[in-house]
Design a protein around this motif. Sequence first.
Motif, PDB file in Angstrom:
ATOM      1  N   ALA A 187       2.337   2.404  28.191  1.00 23.25           N
ATOM      2  CA  ALA A 187       2.360   2.462  26.730  1.00 23.25           C
ATOM      3  C   ALA A 187       2.665   3.859  26.210  1.00 23.25           C
ATOM      4  CB  ALA A 187       1.027   1.969  26.169  1.00 23.25           C
ATOM      5  N   GLU A 191       5.904   4.478  23.841  1.00 25.67           N
ATOM      6  CA  GLU A 191       5.767   4.880  22.444  1.00 25.67           C
ATOM      7  C   GLU A 191       6.458   6.211  22.178  1.00 25.67           C
ATOM      8  OE1 GLU A 191       1.548   4.665  22.038  1.00 25.67           O
ATOM      9  OE2 GLU A 191       1.567   2.532  21.488  1.00 25.67           O
ATOM     10  N   THR A 208       9.902  -3.074  28.668  1.00 24.25           N
ATOM     11  CA  THR A 208       8.448  -2.867  28.727  1.00 24.25           C
ATOM     12  C   THR A 208       7.827  -3.326  30.030  1.00 24.25           C
ATOM     13  OG1 THR A 208       7.893  -5.039  27.806  1.00 24.25           O
ATOM     14  CG2 THR A 208       8.311  -3.243  26.244  1.00 24.25           C
ATOM     15  N   MET A 212       2.939  -5.336  30.430  1.00 28.68           N
ATOM     16  CA  MET A 212       2.465  -4.536  29.304  1.00 28.68           C
ATOM     17  C   MET A 212       1.601  -5.415  28.409  1.00 28.68           C
ATOM     18  SD  MET A 212       4.576  -2.244  26.526  1.00 28.68           S
ATOM     19  CE  MET A 212       4.771  -0.867  27.680  1.00 28.68           C
ATOM     20  N   VAL A 216       0.389  -4.154  22.670  1.00 33.44           N
ATOM     21  CA  VAL A 216       1.219  -2.946  22.722  1.00 33.44           C
ATOM     22  C   VAL A 216       2.688  -3.326  22.570  1.00 33.44           C
ATOM     23  CG1 VAL A 216       1.915  -0.984  24.129  1.00 33.44           C
ATOM     24  CG2 VAL A 216      -0.464  -1.760  24.169  1.00 33.44           C
TER      25      VAL A 216
END
Length: 344
Positions: A187, A191, A208, A212, A216
């Motif tokens: 994460a 981000e 991702t 994940m 998130v």
Amino acid sequence: MTTTAGVDCVALPSLRKDGGGQYHPRHLAVPLEELLALRAKTAGAALEAFAPDVLIVDNVPRGALRELDPVLESLRARGRTRLVLGLRDVLDEPATLQGEWARAQNQDAVRTYYDAVWVYGDPAVYDPVREYAFAPDVAAKVRYTGYLDQRARLKFRRRGGKDPIAALGWSGGRLALCLVGGGQDGAQLAEAFMEADLPPDTNGLLVTGPCMPASVRARLVRSVAGHPCRRVVSFVHEPTRLVRRADRIVTMGGYNTVYEVLSFDKPALIVPRVRPRREQLIRAERLQALGLVDVLHPEALSAAALSTWLARGPAPVRPARERIDFNGLSRVPQLLEELLGIRP
């Protein structure tokens, strides 16, 4: 997982690791001891029925929590199957790994049960025999396969598949790709990548991974709404098609992803995991010392740091094959012939 003729899968009930490295049942609501017994019985039944010539055990000689012990005993008693332990190039920092192997009596297991140890790597990057102080009789069983050139996978991709970039609605521009492995602890990098500034005429794609957390992933998907140059996808069947098209890649330091990237000679920034194991950090630093990747410690991770790296002008990429062995796909069949006493 896709398969082909002559190949099938038997899935063992799965385990997961918590943040401290402890194992728990991933899906089944049963005590850990029951899950381990089920794993042992499932593996044992499959091997008894199939009676393979060779069994390759991944990473842990006795299983995650010694559940392979009865299987190993049974195979030794029958005497038909040759056993190989397969290891990644880096497992963890030496003091930690040596302690774990000593407590689990893993070198004794290799002595007793295994015919060979295949290291999927090159000692020019990392030499487990030396770093982990393998005993001479265990070291004598080690063979280095070299890394597997992932470009070969493109020969077996599904025919007629849509171009992965066109499938995202992009018709041109450069591609900055962010990969976070399975995604369970990606994460922070994901981000930062989505907040980073992209260079002109560049699209940004985040994969991702299937693990994940949903909350998130949903937040990341919302963050790109209204940004036509950014996309978030959870999974792709053949990631090498994206890696081949990428101009710059930001990734965590897992074995599979790193050597996919190096197979295609792509400019790469590795942001490695450092807890609970330092495997990724060690791998990244060794490859950085060989001039093959850039490394950003996760404590220094920020959108600004990624923006700076992405904004760098084009620079020549040193082909990984000039520094490390990528001949694993041809060497593994040779090692099988050696193991089985087959002459080409």
